[in-house]
Design a protein around this motif. Structure first.
Motif, short mmCIF file in Angstrom:
data_model
loop_
_atom_site.label_atom_id
_atom_site.label_comp_id
_atom_site.label_asym_id
_atom_site.label_seq_id
_atom_site.Cartn_x
_atom_site.Cartn_y
_atom_site.Cartn_z
N TRP A 153 0.83 -1.21 0.00
CA TRP A 153 0.00 0.00 0.00
C TRP A 153 0.86 1.26 0.00
O TRP A 153 0.56 2.23 -0.68
N GLY A 154 1.96 1.25 0.77
CA GLY A 154 2.86 2.39 0.77
C GLY A 154 3.47 2.63 -0.60
O GLY A 154 3.61 3.77 -1.04
N GLY A 155 3.80 1.55 -1.30
CA GLY A 155 4.34 1.67 -2.66
C GLY A 155 3.32 2.26 -3.62
O GLY A 155 3.66 3.10 -4.46
N ARG A 156 2.08 1.86 -3.48
CA ARG A 156 1.03 2.43 -4.32
C ARG A 156 0.88 3.93 -4.06
O ARG A 156 0.69 4.72 -4.99
N LEU A 157 0.97 4.31 -2.79
CA LEU A 157 0.88 5.73 -2.45
C LEU A 157 2.09 6.50 -2.97
O LEU A 157 1.95 7.63 -3.45
N ALA A 158 3.27 5.89 -2.94
CA ALA A 158 4.48 6.53 -3.47
C ALA A 158 4.35 6.77 -4.97
O ALA A 158 4.73 7.84 -5.47
N VAL A 159 3.80 5.80 -5.69
CA VAL A 159 3.60 5.97 -7.13
C VAL A 159 2.59 7.09 -7.38
O VAL A 159 2.79 7.94 -8.26
N ALA A 160 1.51 7.12 -6.60
CA ALA A 160 0.47 8.13 -6.79
C ALA A 160 0.97 9.54 -6.51
O ALA A 160 0.65 10.48 -7.24
N THR A 161 1.79 9.70 -5.46
CA THR A 161 2.24 11.04 -5.07
C THR A 161 3.54 11.45 -5.75
O THR A 161 3.81 12.64 -5.89
N GLY A 162 4.37 10.47 -6.12
CA GLY A 162 5.71 10.78 -6.60
C GLY A 162 6.63 11.22 -5.47
O GLY A 162 7.70 11.77 -5.71
N LEU A 163 6.21 10.96 -4.22
CA LEU A 163 6.97 11.39 -3.05
C LEU A 163 7.38 10.19 -2.21
O LEU A 163 6.76 9.12 -2.30
N PRO A 164 8.39 10.35 -1.36
CA PRO A 164 8.77 9.26 -0.46
C PRO A 164 7.66 8.99 0.55
O PRO A 164 7.02 9.91 1.06
N ILE A 165 7.44 7.71 0.83
CA ILE A 165 6.46 7.28 1.83
C ILE A 165 7.18 6.44 2.86
O ILE A 165 7.82 5.44 2.51
N GLU A 166 7.11 6.84 4.11
CA GLU A 166 7.69 6.05 5.19
C GLU A 166 6.60 5.14 5.74
O GLU A 166 5.51 5.62 6.07
N VAL A 167 6.86 3.85 5.83
CA VAL A 167 5.92 2.88 6.37
C VAL A 167 6.44 2.45 7.74
O VAL A 167 7.57 1.97 7.84
N ARG A 168 5.60 2.65 8.77
CA ARG A 168 6.05 2.33 10.12
C ARG A 168 4.92 1.67 10.91
O ARG A 168 3.81 2.20 10.96
N PRO A 169 5.20 0.52 11.55
CA PRO A 169 4.15 -0.12 12.34
C PRO A 169 3.95 0.62 13.67
O PRO A 169 4.87 1.22 14.22
N PHE A 170 2.70 0.55 14.16
CA PHE A 170 2.41 1.07 15.48
C PHE A 170 2.90 0.06 16.51
O PHE A 170 2.88 -1.15 16.28
N ARG A 171 3.33 0.56 17.65
CA ARG A 171 3.78 -0.28 18.75
C ARG A 171 2.58 -0.55 19.65
O ARG A 171 1.83 0.34 20.00
N TYR A 172 2.40 -1.81 20.02
CA TYR A 172 1.29 -2.18 20.92
C TYR A 172 1.80 -2.65 22.23
O TYR A 172 2.83 -3.17 22.37
#
Length: 113
Positions: free
Chosen positions: A94-113
């Motif tokens: 999903w982050g890759g799809r967003l990066a393609v859509a925006t042309g910008l870097p997308i940082e993907v980070r999990p939430f800590r539980y």
């Protein structure tokens, strides 16, 4: 399922002209809709420029507000999407799809539980 933060890293500078920004926003909307249809979308939002930020620091029991971040950077957090994905690989997709859509870097980070 785990929650992941997809951070959109925008360059510092003026907003792109409408003829440049409109197709980007349409592509982002398409990815957003695909996330909703897949059932992974939780929340998304865009942020104002860093100059609108207020930083609060605790010092000696008091809270001291200051305008904006102290360091100069070439990029800043411009928006984000929170998703609920099966695993990191799905979140990266999903982050890759967003990066393609925006042309910008997308940082993907999990939430800590």
């Amino acid at each position: 399922m785990s929650h992941y933060l997809l951070s959109v890293m925008e360059p510092v500078g003026p907003r792109p002209a409408p003829e440049v920004l409109e197709p980007i926003m349409q592509a982002v909307g398409d990815v957003d809709q695909a996330m909703r249809e897949a059932g992974v979308w939780v929340y998304a939002g865009g942020l104002h420029d860093p100059s609108t930020a207020t930083v609060l620091r605790a010092k000696d029991g008091d809270v001291i507000p200051t305008d904006g971040p102290f360091i100069e950077a070439r990029e800043h957090l411009g928006g984000f999407t929170i998703i609920d994905a099966d695993d990191l690989d799905a979140a990266l997709d999903w982050g890759g799809r967003l990066a393609v859509a925006t042309g910008l870097p997308i940082e993907v980070r999990p939430f800590r539980y």
